[in-house]
Motif scaffolding. Structure first.
Motif, PDB file in Angstrom:
ATOM      1  N   LEU A 125       0.827  -1.207   0.000  1.00 37.27           N
ATOM      2  CA  LEU A 125       0.000   0.000   0.000  1.00 37.27           C
ATOM      3  C   LEU A 125       0.865   1.264   0.000  1.00 37.27           C
ATOM      4  O   LEU A 125       0.494   2.280  -0.582  1.00 37.27           O
ATOM      5  N   ARG A 126       2.012   1.184   0.639  1.00 40.47           N
ATOM      6  CA  ARG A 126       2.873   2.362   0.783  1.00 40.47           C
ATOM      7  C   ARG A 126       4.112   2.263  -0.116  1.00 40.47           C
ATOM      8  O   ARG A 126       5.162   2.822   0.186  1.00 40.47           O
ATOM      9  N   ARG A 127       3.958   1.557  -1.232  1.00 40.68           N
ATOM     10  CA  ARG A 127       5.108   1.305  -2.108  1.00 40.68           C
ATOM     11  C   ARG A 127       5.626   2.557  -2.800  1.00 40.68           C
ATOM     12  O   ARG A 127       6.744   2.555  -3.313  1.00 40.68           O
ATOM     13  N   GLU A 128       4.829   3.631  -2.834  1.00 41.33           N
ATOM     14  CA  GLU A 128       5.302   4.871  -3.434  1.00 41.33           C
ATOM     15  C   GLU A 128       6.058   5.732  -2.433  1.00 41.33           C
ATOM     16  O   GLU A 128       6.577   6.795  -2.796  1.00 41.33           O
ATOM     17  N   GLU A 129       6.112   5.297  -1.179  1.00 39.62           N
ATOM     18  CA  GLU A 129       6.785   6.057  -0.136  1.00 39.62           C
ATOM     19  C   GLU A 129       8.073   5.347   0.276  1.00 39.62           C
ATOM     20  O   GLU A 129       8.232   4.139   0.089  1.00 39.62           O
ATOM     21  N   ALA A 130       8.964   6.085   0.892  1.00 38.21           N
ATOM     22  CA  ALA A 130      10.216   5.492   1.360  1.00 38.21           C
ATOM     23  C   ALA A 130       9.955   4.417   2.410  1.00 38.21           C
ATOM     24  O   ALA A 130      10.650   3.391   2.451  1.00 38.21           O
ATOM     25  N   PHE A 131       8.941   4.643   3.273  1.00 32.69           N
ATOM     26  CA  PHE A 131       8.645   3.651   4.310  1.00 32.69           C
ATOM     27  C   PHE A 131       8.310   2.301   3.684  1.00 32.69           C
ATOM     28  O   PHE A 131       8.802   1.250   4.123  1.00 32.69           O
ATOM     29  N   GLY A 132       7.452   2.318   2.655  1.00 28.15           N
ATOM     30  CA  GLY A 132       7.066   1.076   2.010  1.00 28.15           C
ATOM     31  C   GLY A 132       8.228   0.390   1.317  1.00 28.15           C
ATOM     32  O   GLY A 132       8.384  -0.843   1.402  1.00 28.15           O
ATOM     33  N   LYS A 133       9.063   1.165   0.632  1.00 29.20           N
ATOM     34  CA  LYS A 133      10.179   0.569  -0.107  1.00 29.20           C
ATOM     35  C   LYS A 133      11.248   0.031   0.834  1.00 29.20           C
ATOM     36  O   LYS A 133      11.741  -1.092   0.658  1.00 29.20           O
ATOM     37  N   LEU A 134      11.601   0.822   1.837  1.00 27.87           N
ATOM     38  CA  LEU A 134      12.631   0.371   2.773  1.00 27.87           C
ATOM     39  C   LEU A 134      12.117  -0.781   3.645  1.00 27.87           C
ATOM     40  O   LEU A 134      12.867  -1.708   3.970  1.00 27.87           O
ATOM     41  N   GLY A 135      10.845  -0.698   4.033  1.00 26.88           N
ATOM     42  CA  GLY A 135      10.267  -1.800   4.804  1.00 26.88           C
ATOM     43  C   GLY A 135      10.232  -3.078   3.999  1.00 26.88           C
ATOM     44  O   GLY A 135      10.543  -4.163   4.509  1.00 26.88           O
ATOM     45  N   ALA A 136       9.833  -2.963   2.719  1.00 27.40           N
ATOM     46  CA  ALA A 136       9.823  -4.146   1.852  1.00 27.40           C
ATOM     47  C   ALA A 136      11.228  -4.704   1.665  1.00 27.40           C
ATOM     48  O   ALA A 136      11.434  -5.924   1.639  1.00 27.40           O
ATOM     49  N   ALA A 137      12.206  -3.818   1.538  1.00 28.09           N
ATOM     50  CA  ALA A 137      13.599  -4.271   1.406  1.00 28.09           C
ATOM     51  C   ALA A 137      14.030  -5.054   2.639  1.00 28.09           C
ATOM     52  O   ALA A 137      14.651  -6.125   2.528  1.00 28.09           O
ATOM     53  N   ALA A 138      13.690  -4.538   3.819  1.00 33.92           N
ATOM     54  CA  ALA A 138      14.056  -5.232   5.057  1.00 33.92           C
ATOM     55  C   ALA A 138      13.358  -6.585   5.161  1.00 33.92           C
ATOM     56  O   ALA A 138      13.954  -7.591   5.578  1.00 33.92           O
ATOM     57  N   LEU A 139      12.082  -6.617   4.768  1.00 39.44           N
ATOM     58  CA  LEU A 139      11.319  -7.869   4.863  1.00 39.44           C
ATOM     59  C   LEU A 139      11.854  -8.911   3.892  1.00 39.44           C
ATOM     60  O   LEU A 139      12.056 -10.084   4.257  1.00 39.44           O
ATOM     61  N   VAL A 140      12.093  -8.513   2.658  1.00 40.37           N
ATOM     62  CA  VAL A 140      12.625  -9.426   1.643  1.00 40.37           C
ATOM     63  C   VAL A 140      13.996  -9.948   2.063  1.00 40.37           C
ATOM     64  O   VAL A 140      14.288 -11.149   1.939  1.00 40.37           O
ATOM     65  N   LEU A 141      14.837  -9.056   2.564  1.00 43.83           N
ATOM     66  CA  LEU A 141      16.180  -9.461   2.976  1.00 43.83           C
ATOM     67  C   LEU A 141      16.116 -10.437   4.150  1.00 43.83           C
ATOM     68  O   LEU A 141      16.862 -11.426   4.195  1.00 43.83           O
ATOM     69  N   THR A 142      15.221 -10.181   5.092  1.00 43.73           N
ATOM     70  CA  THR A 142      15.073 -11.087   6.241  1.00 43.73           C
ATOM     71  C   THR A 142      14.629 -12.471   5.800  1.00 43.73           C
ATOM     72  O   THR A 142      15.168 -13.487   6.269  1.00 43.73           O
ATOM     73  N   MET A 143      13.648 -12.537   4.906  1.00 42.82           N
ATOM     74  CA  MET A 143      13.169 -13.831   4.414  1.00 42.82           C
ATOM     75  C   MET A 143      14.289 -14.591   3.715  1.00 42.82           C
ATOM     76  O   MET A 143      14.508 -15.789   3.966  1.00 42.82           O
ATOM     77  N   GLY A 144      15.001 -13.908   2.830  1.00 44.94           N
ATOM     78  CA  GLY A 144      16.031 -14.574   2.045  1.00 44.94           C
ATOM     79  C   GLY A 144      17.233 -15.005   2.866  1.00 44.94           C
ATOM     80  O   GLY A 144      17.740 -16.127   2.717  1.00 44.94           O
ATOM     81  N   VAL A 145      17.693 -14.129   3.748  1.00 42.16           N
ATOM     82  CA  VAL A 145      18.877 -14.456   4.553  1.00 42.16           C
ATOM     83  C   VAL A 145      18.577 -15.589   5.526  1.00 42.16           C
ATOM     84  O   VAL A 145      19.396 -16.497   5.704  1.00 42.16           O
ATOM     85  N   TRP A 146      17.383 -15.562   6.142  1.00 45.54           N
ATOM     86  CA  TRP A 146      17.078 -16.648   7.085  1.00 45.54           C
ATOM     87  C   TRP A 146      16.901 -17.975   6.349  1.00 45.54           C
ATOM     88  O   TRP A 146      17.300 -19.031   6.870  1.00 45.54           O
ATOM     89  N   ALA A 147      16.330 -17.947   5.151  1.00 46.06           N
ATOM     90  CA  ALA A 147      16.256 -19.181   4.354  1.00 46.06           C
ATOM     91  C   ALA A 147      17.652 -19.722   4.080  1.00 46.06           C
ATOM     92  O   ALA A 147      17.890 -20.937   4.141  1.00 46.06           O
ATOM     93  N   PHE A 148      18.583 -18.830   3.803  1.00 45.52           N
ATOM     94  CA  PHE A 148      19.970 -19.245   3.587  1.00 45.52           C
ATOM     95  C   PHE A 148      20.536 -19.902   4.845  1.00 45.52           C
ATOM     96  O   PHE A 148      21.190 -20.951   4.775  1.00 45.52           O
TER      97      PHE A 148
END
Length: 664
Positions: free
Chosen positions: A405-428
């Motif tokens: 919902l907030r993908r046009e804002e910095a909060f949405g983009k940075l939050g999504a980056a943190a979430l994606v990175l957490t999912m991927g790194v923990w899977a590793f």
């Protein structure tokens, strides 16, 4: 379908999209996405389901008994002679036993209903997240994440009570979210009914989600505090009625005409709730059915029997390490992060905000139940974590939706980056623990997650209008790729779990494990074989039991052994001492009365030759002489009485006592 998981959310900032409970009609692509999800779950979970055979003999024996006898079905008896129940309430046995009555008892009739419960749980989670967020894409993501959880891929194809327990817990969450929409007390009462039957599936574990649901309703429901409290009273009343009728039934039914309630010390339902299957788990007082207690004077080499006597140490790391790490932890770190991000994003919105309400339902569920499992002091089997799977999947899906919902804002983009990175790194990290299996996968997931996260950070940098247009398009691609990559490890491990044959009391997920070698591994397998009853299913012994005509063909210590004999011979067997030989039945007097009434043909006991090297020098104790075998029994008074009055014949390492009157 991948894009559908993300891209069906409405656009706009959080301020203009506080969440909606009114859904527009589903588009064809959304209907197709749901159909693919549910049909795919059904096909995947039903595929070759009989590879698991009888799964856990203990519960399979109860399912067979329920398929033979209505009283056994009602009480969840381990044997159709109704001597003793299994150590859990009977909801799961009702389903598997009734299926056996309708279709004939078999592996398929027992396990197919379990797999169909997975479809139901996925559908309910999809519906709950969809209604709370107003996004069918978020609902699809939640359902997919649940179906792709390794512990779900294993336990929804197994015969433990956890499948119906989690279905009912998910149903209670769905009903609570429906109740939150317009402060609907009827939906909250339905949530109470679901929890009541969850209690009748696995006692206190079924109620561990209750604080999360009640607290969320108290905070979020759009009505006065007085009404919220009254609605909670109504939900609690529905819970008490839906569970209490069975508790009352066991209290008023004459104990002499019903089976003994296993897990209790006094043949009452509530003693099991407060003891063996309740607070005893947290205080460490509950014994293990797989535990082998050697006679005094003997001591096994350190660590040899650890797999049977040790269920892990309590602590915050329990959910993330060992077998639990493989079964459930894949999305847990990301879910905790998503919970925090949603609360931060929705800060300042009205108390009744439905998206924050959904985050509270699933996030508090994850934290409260996960904390309880982490603190449990006894018998914390890793598969218990199935109860966390809908919570983790739902929290992640709500978090992805909010950030979208907030993908046009910095909060949405940075939050999504943190979430994606957490999912991927923990899977590793989790895949690294089984580094010999598909080593390329963990590196691919990690690299994809890092690239997607880095790209999302780049798009958050302020720039020209033309660059913002490019970034908006890139954000969609990066979020979809990053989320799917984050699900890659869990999905791959779940897929590797499906074709493996699972059995025994504590199955494990993932690809086939290498066969252990050496004397320690041999003794460990022999001990496991004993605990699961395999040593007793000698064809000669099974044939003897099949030819009996008494109420019970045999009596033997330990519920899993009795169940194994029942399944092999299709005859009722008394489980002396119940599940873990701790139940005080039968007493010696009761056993003598059963023998005197000619209701029992054989008494069986396994004999083991303990290595001389296990003797403790200078400690005679009660250890048997080195030239005589040790009789493994939880009720030595019964074994002593039988051995003094009857003569044993031996089939393998099983001493068989014929209890029938002998001619003079």
């Amino acid at each position: 379908m991948a894009a559908t998981l993300i891209a069906t959310a409405p656009t706009g900032s959080v301020a203009s999209s506080p969440g909606s409970t009114t859904l527009p009609p589903a588009r064809p692509v959304e209907r197709l996405g749901l159909a693919v999800l549910l049909l795919g779950t059904a096909i995947t979970y039903l595929w070759h389901i009989t590879v698991n055979g009888m799964a856990n003999n203990y519960y399979a024996g109860a399912a067979w008994s329920g398929a033979q006898n209505w009283k056994a079905l009602l009480f969840g008896s381990l044997d159709p002679g109704n001597f003793i129940t299994v150590d859990k309430p009977p909801v799961s046995q009702w389903i598997m036993g009734l299926s056996g009555q309708l279709f004939g008892f078999s592996s398929a009739s027992m396990l197919v209903p379990q797999a169909l419960m997975a479809v139901g749980a996925v559908a309910l989670l999809h519906a709950a997240v969809t209604r709370a967020t107003g996004s069918r894409g978020a609902g699809l993501l939640a359902g997919l994440a649940l179906a792709a959880t390794p512990v779900a891929a294993m336990m929804f194809r197994f015969n433990h009570p956890d499948a119906v327990l989690v279905l009912l817990m998910t149903a209670s969450a769905y009903c609570t979210i429906r109740a939150l929409e317009r402060a609907n007390g009827r939906w909250l009462m339905l949530a109470g009914v679901a929890l009541g039957f969850a209690f009748l599936a696995k006692l206190l574990e079924g109620l561990m989600v209750l604080p999360a649901l009640a607290l969320t309703y108290l905070i979020v429901a759009p009505t006065s505090l007085r009404n919220r409290l009254w609605h909670l009273v109504g939900g609690a009343s529905a819970l008490i009625v839906s569970a209490g009728w069975y508790v009352l039934l066991t209290a008023v039914w004459p104990p002499s005409s019903r089976p003994y309630l296993a897990g209790s010390s006094d043949n009452t339902f509530m003693d099991s709730v407060l003891g063996f299957n309740g607070f005893g788990r947290f205080l460490g007082h509950t014994p293990s059915a797989g535990r082998i207690d050697l006679p005094s004077g003997y001591q096994a080499p350190p660590g040899l029997l650890q797999s049977f006597n040790d269920f892990g140490s309590p602590g915050l790391g329990r959910l993330f390490t060992g077998e639990s790490g493989f079964e459930i932890s894949w999305l847990v770190p990301a879910a905790l992060l998503a919970f925090v991000l949603v609360l931060a994003s929705r800060w300042g919105l009205p108390r009744t905000d439905p998206i924050r309400g959904a985050a509270l339902v699933f996030g508090l569920w994850l934290i409260i139940v996960g904390g309880a499992f982490s603190a449990m002091g006894a018998i914390e089997h890793s598969y218990y974590t199935l109860a966390l799977a809908p919570a983790a999947a739902g929290t992640v899906a709500v978090g992805v939706h909010e950030l979208w919902l907030r993908r046009e804002e910095a909060f949405g983009k940075l939050g999504a980056a943190a979430l994606v990175l957490t999912m991927g790194v923990w899977a590793f990290v989790v895949l690294q623990r089984n580094s010999d299996w598909m080593p390329w996968l963990r590196w691919t997931i990690a690299a994809t997650a890092v690239v997607a996260a880095f790209g999302l950070v780049i798009t958050a940098i302020p720039a020209t209008a033309a660059w913002r247009t490019v970034c908006a398009r890139a954000t969609t691609v990066l979020v979809v790729i990053g989320v799917l990559a984050g699900l890659g490890g869990s999905t791959a491990y779940a897929a590797a779990t499906l074709p493996q044959a699972h059995g025994g009391r504590s199955p494990v997920v993932g690809p086939a494990k290498p066969v252990e070698t050496g004397i320690a591994a041999l003794i460990r397998r022999q001990t496991q074989n004993f605990a699961d009853g395999g040593a007793f299913t000698n064809p000669q012994l099974v044939t003897m039991l099949m030819n009996t005509t008494t109420t019970w063909s045999a009596a033997v210590d330990r519920g899993s052994i009795a169940a194994a004999l029942e399944l092999a011979s299709r005859t009722p067997v008394i489980a002396i001492g119940g599940f873990a030989t701790q139940d005080p039945v039968p007493t010696l007097e009761q056993f003598q009365e059963i023998v005197a009434r000619h209701q029992l043909t054989y008494y069986l006991v396994q004999e083991m030759q303990l290595p001389a090297s296990w003797r403790v020098p200078g400690q005679p104790g009660t250890a048997p002489p080195s030239d005589k075998p040790w009789q493994v029994t939880g009720k030595p008074e019964i074994a002593d009485w039988v051995s003094h009055h009857y003569t044993a014949t031996r089939i393998g390492n099983i001493a068989v006592y014929d209890l029938r009157p002998q001619p003079n």
